[in-house]
Design an enzyme around this catalytic site. Sequence first.
Site, PDB file in Angstrom:
ATOM      1  N   SER A  63    -124.872 -35.120  66.273  1.00  0.00           N
ATOM      2  CA  SER A  63    -124.860 -35.451  67.721  1.00  0.00           C
ATOM      3  C   SER A  63    -124.440 -34.690  68.702  1.00  0.00           C
ATOM      4  O   SER A  63    -125.404 -34.722  69.602  1.00  0.00           O
ATOM      5  CB  SER A  63    -123.692 -36.796  67.614  1.00  0.00           C
ATOM      6  OG  SER A  63    -123.996 -37.682  66.804  1.00  0.00           O
ATOM      7  N   SER A  76    -123.625 -49.281  71.054  1.00  0.00           N
ATOM      8  CA  SER A  76    -124.491 -48.270  70.518  1.00  0.00           C
ATOM      9  C   SER A  76    -124.361 -46.931  71.599  1.00  0.00           C
ATOM     10  O   SER A  76    -124.624 -47.115  72.968  1.00  0.00           O
ATOM     11  CB  SER A  76    -125.963 -48.863  70.716  1.00  0.00           C
ATOM     12  OG  SER A  76    -126.764 -47.839  70.433  1.00  0.00           O
ATOM     13  N   ASP A 110    -121.903 -44.625  60.836  1.00  0.00           N
ATOM     14  CA  ASP A 110    -122.831 -43.589  60.193  1.00  0.00           C
ATOM     15  C   ASP A 110    -122.488 -43.467  58.569  1.00  0.00           C
ATOM     16  O   ASP A 110    -123.055 -43.010  57.799  1.00  0.00           O
ATOM     17  CB  ASP A 110    -123.102 -42.398  60.449  1.00  0.00           C
ATOM     18  CG  ASP A 110    -124.182 -42.380  61.976  1.00  0.00           C
ATOM     19  OD1 ASP A 110    -125.098 -43.169  61.814  1.00  0.00           O
ATOM     20  OD2 ASP A 110    -123.979 -41.478  62.728  1.00  0.00           O
ATOM     21  N   LYS A 135    -131.091 -49.083  60.336  1.00  0.00           N
ATOM     22  CA  LYS A 135    -130.982 -47.578  60.457  1.00  0.00           C
ATOM     23  C   LYS A 135    -132.146 -46.895  59.476  1.00  0.00           C
ATOM     24  O   LYS A 135    -133.299 -47.570  59.673  1.00  0.00           O
ATOM     25  CB  LYS A 135    -129.695 -47.224  59.584  1.00  0.00           C
ATOM     26  CG  LYS A 135    -128.444 -47.447  60.412  1.00  0.00           C
ATOM     27  CD  LYS A 135    -128.324 -46.705  61.742  1.00  0.00           C
ATOM     28  CE  LYS A 135    -126.912 -46.678  62.372  1.00  0.00           C
ATOM     29  NZ  LYS A 135    -126.835 -45.956  63.493  1.00  0.00           N
TER      30      LYS A 135
END
Length: 435
Positions: A22, A167, A315, A342
Amino acid sequence: MHFQVNPSKVSDASVTVPGDKSVSHRALMLGSIATGRTEIKGFLTGEDCLATMAAMQSLGVEIKQPSATEISIQGVGLHGLQAPTADLDLGNSGTAMRLIAGLLAGQKFSSVLTGDESLSGRPMSRIITPLKLMGANIESDCDGTPPLQISGGLQLHGIHYDLPMASAQVKSAVLLAGLYSSGVTSVTEPAMTRDHTERMLGSMGVTVSKSDGKISLQGGQQLQGCPVNVPADLSSASFVMLAALLAEKADVLITNVGVNPTRTGVIEILQGMGGDITLVNMQLLGGEPVADIRVRSSQLSGGDVDPALVSLAIDEFPVLFVAAAAATGKTVFSGIAELRVKESDRIAAMSEGLRNLGIQVDESPDGAIVHGGQFGGGAVQSHGDHRIAMSLAIAGTIASESVLVKDVAAVNTSFPDFCQCMASVGADISPIEAI
Protein backbone atom coordinates in the site's frame (compact mmCIF):
# COMPACT_ATOMS: atom_id res chain seq x y z
CA MET A 1 2.93 -22.78 -11.22
CA HIS A 2 1.95 -24.72 -8.08
CA PHE A 3 3.27 -24.98 -4.51
CA GLN A 4 4.30 -28.38 -3.16
CA VAL A 5 4.06 -28.14 0.63
CA ASN A 6 5.35 -30.80 3.03
CA PRO A 7 4.82 -31.06 6.79
CA SER A 8 7.49 -28.80 8.26
CA LYS A 9 9.36 -28.01 11.43
CA VAL A 10 9.20 -24.23 11.77
CA SER A 11 11.86 -23.13 14.24
CA ASP A 12 13.45 -20.04 15.80
CA ALA A 13 14.51 -17.36 13.32
CA SER A 14 14.80 -13.66 12.60
CA VAL A 15 13.41 -12.68 9.19
CA THR A 16 12.44 -9.72 7.07
CA VAL A 17 9.57 -9.53 4.60
CA PRO A 18 9.15 -7.31 1.52
CA GLY A 19 8.08 -3.67 1.64
CA ASP A 20 4.52 -2.56 2.23
CA LYS A 21 2.44 -2.76 -0.95
CA SER A 22 0.00 0.00 0.00
CA VAL A 23 2.79 2.44 0.88
CA SER A 24 4.79 1.54 -2.26
CA HIS A 25 1.79 2.27 -4.52
CA ARG A 26 1.13 5.62 -2.88
CA ALA A 27 4.79 6.68 -2.90
CA LEU A 28 4.90 6.15 -6.66
CA MET A 29 1.71 8.11 -7.32
CA LEU A 30 2.25 10.99 -4.92
CA GLY A 31 5.95 11.29 -5.71
CA SER A 32 5.01 11.58 -9.39
CA ILE A 33 2.71 14.60 -8.87
CA ALA A 34 5.00 16.29 -6.33
CA THR A 35 7.58 18.91 -7.21
CA GLY A 36 11.20 17.91 -6.75
CA ARG A 37 12.60 14.44 -6.20
CA THR A 38 11.18 11.61 -4.13
CA GLU A 39 13.59 8.86 -3.09
CA ILE A 40 11.97 5.60 -2.00
CA LYS A 41 13.75 2.93 0.01
CA GLY A 42 12.27 -0.47 0.83
CA PHE A 43 10.07 -0.50 -2.30
CA LEU A 44 8.09 -3.67 -3.00
CA THR A 45 9.10 -5.07 -6.40
CA GLY A 46 5.93 -7.13 -6.72
CA GLU A 47 3.99 -7.16 -9.99
CA ASP A 48 1.23 -4.90 -8.65
CA CYS A 49 3.61 -2.09 -7.73
CA LEU A 50 5.59 -2.51 -10.95
CA ALA A 51 2.32 -2.03 -12.86
CA THR A 52 1.79 1.24 -11.01
CA MET A 53 5.35 2.33 -11.81
CA ALA A 54 4.85 1.55 -15.51
CA ALA A 55 1.60 3.52 -15.51
CA MET A 56 3.22 6.60 -13.98
CA GLN A 57 6.08 6.37 -16.49
CA SER A 58 3.48 6.21 -19.29
CA LEU A 59 2.07 9.47 -17.88
CA GLY A 60 5.42 11.18 -18.50
CA VAL A 61 7.12 10.78 -15.12
CA GLU A 62 10.85 10.02 -14.97
CA ILE A 63 11.30 7.09 -12.60
CA LYS A 64 14.59 5.29 -12.08
CA GLN A 65 15.33 2.12 -10.10
CA PRO A 66 18.95 2.14 -8.84
CA SER A 67 18.36 -1.18 -7.06
CA ALA A 68 15.53 -3.65 -6.55
CA THR A 69 14.19 -1.81 -3.50
CA GLU A 70 15.21 1.77 -4.35
CA ILE A 71 13.19 4.12 -6.56
CA SER A 72 14.00 7.67 -7.60
CA ILE A 73 11.16 9.84 -8.94
CA GLN A 74 11.54 13.24 -10.57
CA GLY A 75 8.12 14.70 -9.82
CA VAL A 76 6.28 16.67 -12.49
CA GLY A 77 4.09 18.70 -10.15
CA LEU A 78 0.34 18.67 -9.67
CA HIS A 79 -0.42 19.54 -13.31
CA GLY A 80 2.57 17.99 -15.07
CA LEU A 81 1.23 14.56 -16.07
CA GLN A 82 1.05 13.93 -19.81
CA ALA A 83 -1.42 12.02 -21.94
CA PRO A 84 -0.46 8.34 -22.30
CA THR A 85 -0.03 6.95 -25.80
CA ALA A 86 -1.79 3.69 -24.94
CA ASP A 87 -4.20 2.24 -22.38
CA LEU A 88 -2.77 1.95 -18.85
CA ASP A 89 -2.65 -1.76 -17.93
CA LEU A 90 -2.75 -2.15 -14.14
CA GLY A 91 -2.52 -5.93 -14.12
CA ASN A 92 -4.06 -7.45 -11.01
CA SER A 93 -4.05 -4.34 -8.82
CA GLY A 94 -7.36 -2.99 -7.56
CA THR A 95 -5.49 -0.43 -5.46
CA ALA A 96 -3.70 0.96 -8.50
CA MET A 97 -6.85 1.18 -10.62
CA ARG A 98 -9.00 2.86 -8.00
CA LEU A 99 -6.38 5.36 -6.85
CA ILE A 100 -5.13 6.23 -10.32
CA ALA A 101 -8.74 6.77 -11.44
CA GLY A 102 -9.01 9.46 -8.79
CA LEU A 103 -5.68 10.93 -9.87
CA LEU A 104 -6.69 11.07 -13.55
CA ALA A 105 -10.29 12.25 -13.12
CA GLY A 106 -9.21 15.91 -13.09
CA GLN A 107 -6.50 15.83 -15.77
CA LYS A 108 -6.65 17.79 -19.02
CA PHE A 109 -6.33 14.61 -21.08
CA SER A 110 -8.40 11.44 -21.41
CA SER A 111 -7.19 7.98 -20.47
CA VAL A 112 -8.24 4.33 -20.32
CA LEU A 113 -7.48 1.96 -17.43
CA THR A 114 -7.42 -1.79 -18.05
CA GLY A 115 -6.38 -4.87 -16.10
CA ASP A 116 -6.10 -8.63 -16.19
CA GLU A 117 -9.06 -11.03 -16.12
CA SER A 118 -9.36 -10.90 -12.33
CA LEU A 119 -9.21 -7.10 -12.09
CA SER A 120 -11.65 -6.80 -15.00
CA GLY A 121 -14.28 -8.47 -12.83
CA ARG A 122 -13.89 -6.24 -9.77
CA PRO A 123 -16.43 -3.52 -8.88
CA MET A 124 -15.51 0.03 -9.82
CA SER A 125 -18.90 1.74 -9.39
CA ARG A 126 -17.86 2.46 -5.81
CA ILE A 127 -15.33 5.01 -7.10
CA ILE A 128 -17.21 6.05 -10.24
CA THR A 129 -20.18 7.31 -8.21
CA PRO A 130 -18.33 9.85 -6.02
CA LEU A 131 -15.99 10.92 -8.83
CA LYS A 132 -18.97 11.70 -11.05
CA LEU A 133 -20.48 13.74 -8.21
CA MET A 134 -17.26 15.80 -8.35
CA GLY A 135 -17.79 16.47 -12.06
CA ALA A 136 -15.71 13.67 -13.57
CA ASN A 137 -16.84 11.63 -16.54
CA ILE A 138 -15.93 7.95 -16.19
CA GLU A 139 -17.44 5.14 -18.22
CA SER A 140 -17.14 1.43 -17.50
CA ASP A 141 -18.64 -1.83 -18.66
CA CYS A 142 -22.39 -2.13 -18.06
CA ASP A 143 -21.81 -3.95 -14.76
CA GLY A 144 -19.45 -1.28 -13.41
CA THR A 145 -16.24 -3.21 -14.05
CA PRO A 146 -13.08 -2.25 -15.99
CA PRO A 147 -11.96 -1.04 -18.42
CA LEU A 148 -12.51 2.53 -17.30
CA GLN A 149 -12.65 5.38 -19.83
CA ILE A 150 -11.83 8.68 -18.10
CA SER A 151 -12.58 11.93 -19.93
CA GLY A 152 -10.17 14.83 -19.64
CA GLY A 153 -10.58 18.59 -19.58
CA LEU A 154 -13.32 18.72 -16.93
CA GLN A 155 -13.33 21.04 -13.92
CA LEU A 156 -13.87 19.10 -10.72
CA HIS A 157 -15.42 20.57 -7.59
CA GLY A 158 -15.10 19.49 -4.00
CA ILE A 159 -17.85 17.44 -2.34
CA HIS A 160 -18.55 15.79 0.97
CA TYR A 161 -19.00 12.05 0.53
CA ASP A 162 -20.26 9.58 3.10
CA LEU A 163 -18.61 6.28 2.22
CA PRO A 164 -21.29 3.57 2.03
CA MET A 165 -18.66 0.98 2.99
CA ALA A 166 -15.33 1.15 4.78
CA SER A 167 -12.81 1.35 1.92
CA ALA A 168 -9.39 2.99 1.97
CA GLN A 169 -9.26 2.73 -1.82
CA VAL A 170 -12.49 4.69 -2.33
CA LYS A 171 -11.49 7.23 0.31
CA SER A 172 -8.11 7.70 -1.37
CA ALA A 173 -9.59 8.02 -4.87
CA VAL A 174 -11.86 10.84 -3.69
CA LEU A 175 -9.06 12.64 -1.83
CA LEU A 176 -6.69 12.41 -4.81
CA ALA A 177 -9.40 13.82 -7.09
CA GLY A 178 -9.88 16.49 -4.43
CA LEU A 179 -6.37 17.77 -5.09
CA TYR A 180 -7.61 18.74 -8.59
CA SER A 181 -10.94 20.16 -7.41
CA SER A 182 -12.11 23.62 -6.46
CA GLY A 183 -13.03 24.07 -2.82
CA VAL A 184 -12.86 21.49 -0.06
CA THR A 185 -13.24 17.74 -0.54
CA SER A 186 -14.14 15.60 2.45
CA VAL A 187 -15.12 12.02 3.16
CA THR A 188 -16.62 10.34 6.20
CA GLU A 189 -15.95 6.65 6.70
CA PRO A 190 -18.25 4.31 8.65
CA ALA A 191 -15.25 2.49 10.15
CA MET A 192 -11.58 3.35 10.31
CA THR A 193 -9.55 2.19 7.29
CA ARG A 194 -5.85 2.36 6.47
CA ASP A 195 -4.68 5.96 6.37
CA HIS A 196 -1.46 5.70 4.35
CA THR A 197 -2.74 8.25 1.80
CA GLU A 198 -3.44 10.89 4.44
CA ARG A 199 -0.13 10.29 6.20
CA MET A 200 1.90 10.53 2.98
CA LEU A 201 0.04 13.61 1.76
CA GLY A 202 0.92 15.23 5.08
CA SER A 203 4.58 14.28 4.77
CA MET A 204 4.62 15.93 1.32
CA GLY A 205 3.24 19.20 2.63
CA VAL A 206 -0.50 18.84 2.07
CA THR A 207 -2.76 19.94 4.92
CA VAL A 208 -5.22 17.14 5.65
CA SER A 209 -7.78 17.66 8.42
CA LYS A 210 -9.26 14.79 10.43
CA SER A 211 -12.12 14.99 12.89
CA ASP A 212 -14.66 12.39 14.05
CA GLY A 213 -14.16 10.11 11.07
CA LYS A 214 -14.20 13.00 8.57
CA ILE A 215 -11.12 13.61 6.41
CA SER A 216 -10.85 16.89 4.46
CA LEU A 217 -8.45 18.72 2.17
CA GLN A 218 -8.45 21.93 0.17
CA GLY A 219 -7.97 21.54 -3.57
CA GLY A 220 -4.96 22.90 -5.42
CA GLN A 221 -2.36 22.18 -2.73
CA GLN A 222 1.11 21.44 -4.09
CA LEU A 223 3.07 18.38 -2.99
CA GLN A 224 6.78 18.48 -2.28
CA GLY A 225 8.93 15.42 -2.95
CA CYS A 226 10.60 13.84 0.06
CA PRO A 227 12.37 10.65 1.18
CA VAL A 228 10.02 7.70 1.75
CA ASN A 229 11.10 4.72 3.83
CA VAL A 230 8.71 1.87 3.12
CA PRO A 231 8.30 -0.44 6.13
CA ALA A 232 7.96 -4.20 5.76
CA ASP A 233 4.43 -5.23 4.82
CA LEU A 234 2.26 -6.40 7.72
CA SER A 235 0.10 -8.40 5.32
CA SER A 236 3.16 -10.35 4.17
CA ALA A 237 4.40 -10.66 7.75
CA SER A 238 1.07 -12.27 8.70
CA PHE A 239 2.02 -15.45 6.82
CA VAL A 240 5.22 -15.76 8.86
CA MET A 241 3.25 -14.99 12.02
CA LEU A 242 0.78 -17.75 11.17
CA ALA A 243 3.51 -20.31 10.51
CA ALA A 244 5.19 -19.51 13.84
CA LEU A 245 1.95 -19.60 15.83
CA LEU A 246 0.96 -23.00 14.39
CA ALA A 247 4.39 -24.59 14.85
CA GLU A 248 5.13 -26.90 17.77
CA LYS A 249 7.88 -24.78 19.27
CA ALA A 250 9.06 -21.66 17.45
CA ASP A 251 10.17 -18.17 18.42
CA VAL A 252 10.32 -15.90 15.36
CA LEU A 253 11.20 -12.21 15.08
CA ILE A 254 9.98 -10.29 12.01
CA THR A 255 11.87 -7.03 11.70
CA ASN A 256 10.94 -3.48 10.70
CA VAL A 257 7.24 -4.15 10.04
CA GLY A 258 4.72 -1.37 9.50
CA VAL A 259 2.26 -1.40 12.42
CA ASN A 260 0.00 1.45 11.40
CA PRO A 261 -2.97 1.22 13.80
CA THR A 262 -5.36 1.16 10.83
CA ARG A 263 -3.76 -2.14 9.76
CA THR A 264 -3.16 -4.10 12.97
CA GLY A 265 -6.51 -5.88 13.23
CA VAL A 266 -4.86 -9.19 12.34
CA ILE A 267 -2.55 -8.89 15.36
CA GLU A 268 -5.41 -8.00 17.69
CA ILE A 269 -7.57 -10.88 16.43
CA LEU A 270 -4.76 -13.44 16.71
CA GLN A 271 -3.89 -12.20 20.20
CA GLY A 272 -7.56 -12.58 21.13
CA MET A 273 -7.35 -16.21 19.98
CA GLY A 274 -4.42 -16.77 22.34
CA GLY A 275 -1.56 -15.92 20.01
CA ASP A 276 1.70 -14.93 21.73
CA ILE A 277 2.55 -11.83 19.68
CA THR A 278 4.46 -8.82 20.99
CA LEU A 279 5.72 -5.61 19.38
CA VAL A 280 9.23 -4.44 20.24
CA ASN A 281 11.55 -1.65 19.10
CA MET A 282 8.67 0.69 18.23
CA GLN A 283 9.62 3.76 16.19
CA LEU A 284 8.21 6.24 13.69
CA LEU A 285 9.63 6.31 10.14
CA GLY A 286 8.34 8.97 7.75
CA GLY A 287 5.04 9.23 9.56
CA GLU A 288 4.47 5.47 9.69
CA PRO A 289 4.82 3.47 12.94
CA VAL A 290 7.24 0.54 12.65
CA ALA A 291 8.15 -2.30 15.02
CA ASP A 292 9.72 -5.73 15.23
CA ILE A 293 7.10 -8.42 15.77
CA ARG A 294 7.96 -11.37 18.03
CA VAL A 295 5.77 -14.45 17.58
CA ARG A 296 5.92 -17.63 19.64
CA SER A 297 4.06 -20.88 19.06
CA SER A 298 0.66 -20.86 20.73
CA GLN A 299 -2.47 -22.93 21.23
CA LEU A 300 -5.20 -20.91 19.57
CA SER A 301 -8.84 -20.94 20.66
CA GLY A 302 -11.89 -20.12 18.57
CA GLY A 303 -14.58 -17.55 19.34
CA ASP A 304 -16.59 -14.74 17.78
CA VAL A 305 -14.40 -12.26 15.87
CA ASP A 306 -15.48 -8.67 16.51
CA PRO A 307 -16.94 -7.22 13.26
CA ALA A 308 -15.52 -3.84 14.32
CA LEU A 309 -12.05 -5.21 13.53
CA VAL A 310 -12.92 -6.23 9.96
CA SER A 311 -11.77 -3.00 8.28
CA LEU A 312 -8.47 -3.20 10.20
CA ALA A 313 -7.73 -6.73 8.93
CA ILE A 314 -9.50 -6.85 5.57
CA ASP A 315 -6.56 -8.34 3.64
CA GLU A 316 -5.60 -10.86 6.30
CA PHE A 317 -8.79 -12.91 6.57
CA PRO A 318 -7.38 -15.84 4.55
CA VAL A 319 -4.68 -16.07 7.27
CA LEU A 320 -7.34 -15.84 9.97
CA PHE A 321 -9.37 -18.64 8.34
CA VAL A 322 -6.33 -20.94 8.62
CA ALA A 323 -5.71 -19.87 12.21
CA ALA A 324 -9.35 -20.62 12.99
CA ALA A 325 -9.07 -24.06 11.36
CA ALA A 326 -6.09 -24.89 13.61
CA ALA A 327 -7.73 -23.52 16.76
CA THR A 328 -9.76 -25.44 19.29
CA GLY A 329 -13.52 -24.98 19.05
CA LYS A 330 -15.22 -22.90 16.38
CA THR A 331 -14.52 -19.40 15.13
CA VAL A 332 -17.31 -17.15 13.85
CA PHE A 333 -16.53 -14.52 11.20
CA SER A 334 -19.23 -11.99 10.27
CA GLY A 335 -19.40 -8.66 8.46
CA ILE A 336 -16.83 -9.75 5.88
CA ALA A 337 -18.96 -9.60 2.70
CA GLU A 338 -16.29 -7.35 1.14
CA LEU A 339 -14.10 -10.47 0.82
CA ARG A 340 -16.42 -11.75 -1.91
CA VAL A 341 -15.21 -9.04 -4.33
CA LYS A 342 -11.46 -9.24 -3.79
CA GLU A 343 -9.06 -10.95 -6.23
CA SER A 344 -11.35 -13.93 -5.72
CA ASP A 345 -14.42 -14.62 -3.60
CA ARG A 346 -12.22 -15.17 -0.57
CA ILE A 347 -14.98 -16.54 1.65
CA ALA A 348 -15.84 -19.20 -0.92
CA ALA A 349 -12.20 -19.89 -1.87
CA MET A 350 -11.01 -20.37 1.70
CA SER A 351 -14.06 -22.44 2.62
CA GLU A 352 -13.45 -24.73 -0.34
CA GLY A 353 -9.72 -25.03 0.35
CA LEU A 354 -10.16 -25.81 4.03
CA ARG A 355 -12.87 -28.38 3.32
CA ASN A 356 -10.52 -30.11 0.87
CA LEU A 357 -8.04 -30.40 3.75
CA GLY A 358 -10.64 -31.93 6.07
CA ILE A 359 -11.90 -28.86 7.93
CA GLN A 360 -15.61 -28.16 8.45
CA VAL A 361 -16.66 -24.68 7.31
CA ASP A 362 -20.20 -23.29 7.31
CA GLU A 363 -20.51 -20.40 4.86
CA SER A 364 -22.94 -17.47 5.04
CA PRO A 365 -23.37 -14.48 2.70
CA ASP A 366 -21.23 -12.20 4.87
CA GLY A 367 -19.16 -14.64 6.90
CA ALA A 368 -18.33 -18.19 7.91
CA ILE A 369 -18.06 -20.50 10.89
CA VAL A 370 -14.77 -22.43 10.90
CA HIS A 371 -14.59 -25.54 13.07
CA GLY A 372 -11.11 -26.34 14.39
CA GLY A 373 -9.61 -29.65 13.31
CA GLN A 374 -6.60 -31.43 11.82
CA PHE A 375 -5.40 -30.59 8.32
CA GLY A 376 -5.11 -33.53 5.98
CA GLY A 377 -3.21 -33.66 2.72
CA GLY A 378 -4.48 -33.18 -0.81
CA ALA A 379 -4.80 -30.63 -3.59
CA VAL A 380 -6.36 -27.19 -3.17
CA GLN A 381 -7.07 -24.39 -5.64
CA SER A 382 -5.94 -20.80 -5.03
CA HIS A 383 -8.27 -19.40 -7.70
CA GLY A 384 -5.39 -17.20 -8.83
CA ASP A 385 -5.49 -15.25 -5.58
CA HIS A 386 -2.10 -14.56 -3.96
CA ARG A 387 -3.39 -14.44 -0.40
CA ILE A 388 -5.42 -17.64 -0.77
CA ALA A 389 -2.35 -19.40 -2.19
CA MET A 390 -0.02 -18.34 0.63
CA SER A 391 -2.53 -19.01 3.40
CA LEU A 392 -3.27 -22.53 2.21
CA ALA A 393 0.47 -23.14 1.83
CA ILE A 394 0.98 -22.29 5.51
CA ALA A 395 -1.84 -24.70 6.39
CA GLY A 396 0.13 -27.36 4.53
CA THR A 397 3.11 -26.95 6.84
CA ILE A 398 1.14 -28.57 9.70
CA ALA A 399 -0.92 -31.00 7.59
CA SER A 400 -0.69 -34.75 8.13
CA GLU A 401 0.43 -35.23 4.51
CA SER A 402 1.72 -33.16 1.61
CA VAL A 403 -0.48 -30.41 0.15
CA LEU A 404 -0.49 -29.18 -3.46
CA VAL A 405 -1.61 -25.56 -3.84
CA LYS A 406 -2.56 -24.93 -7.46
CA ASP A 407 -2.22 -21.78 -9.57
CA VAL A 408 0.11 -19.69 -7.41
CA ALA A 409 1.72 -17.34 -9.96
CA ALA A 410 -0.20 -14.40 -8.49
CA VAL A 411 1.96 -14.61 -5.34
CA ASN A 412 4.47 -12.52 -7.29
CA THR A 413 2.05 -9.58 -7.14
CA SER A 414 2.80 -9.04 -3.44
CA PHE A 415 5.45 -11.46 -2.10
CA PRO A 416 7.95 -12.41 -4.83
CA ASP A 417 10.33 -14.27 -2.46
CA PHE A 418 7.65 -16.06 -0.45
CA CYS A 419 9.16 -19.54 -0.68
CA GLN A 420 12.66 -18.37 0.22
CA CYS A 421 11.39 -16.33 3.17
CA MET A 422 9.34 -19.23 4.51
CA ALA A 423 12.30 -21.59 4.05
CA SER A 424 14.31 -19.33 6.37
CA VAL A 425 11.95 -20.26 9.22
CA GLY A 426 11.87 -23.95 8.26
CA ALA A 427 8.72 -24.17 6.11
CA ASP A 428 9.01 -26.68 3.25
CA ILE A 429 7.20 -24.89 0.39
CA SER A 430 8.52 -25.41 -3.14
CA PRO A 431 7.34 -23.96 -6.46
CA ILE A 432 6.79 -26.59 -9.15
CA GLU A 433 5.80 -26.30 -12.78
CA ALA A 434 2.19 -27.09 -13.59
CA ILE A 435 1.87 -30.16 -15.78
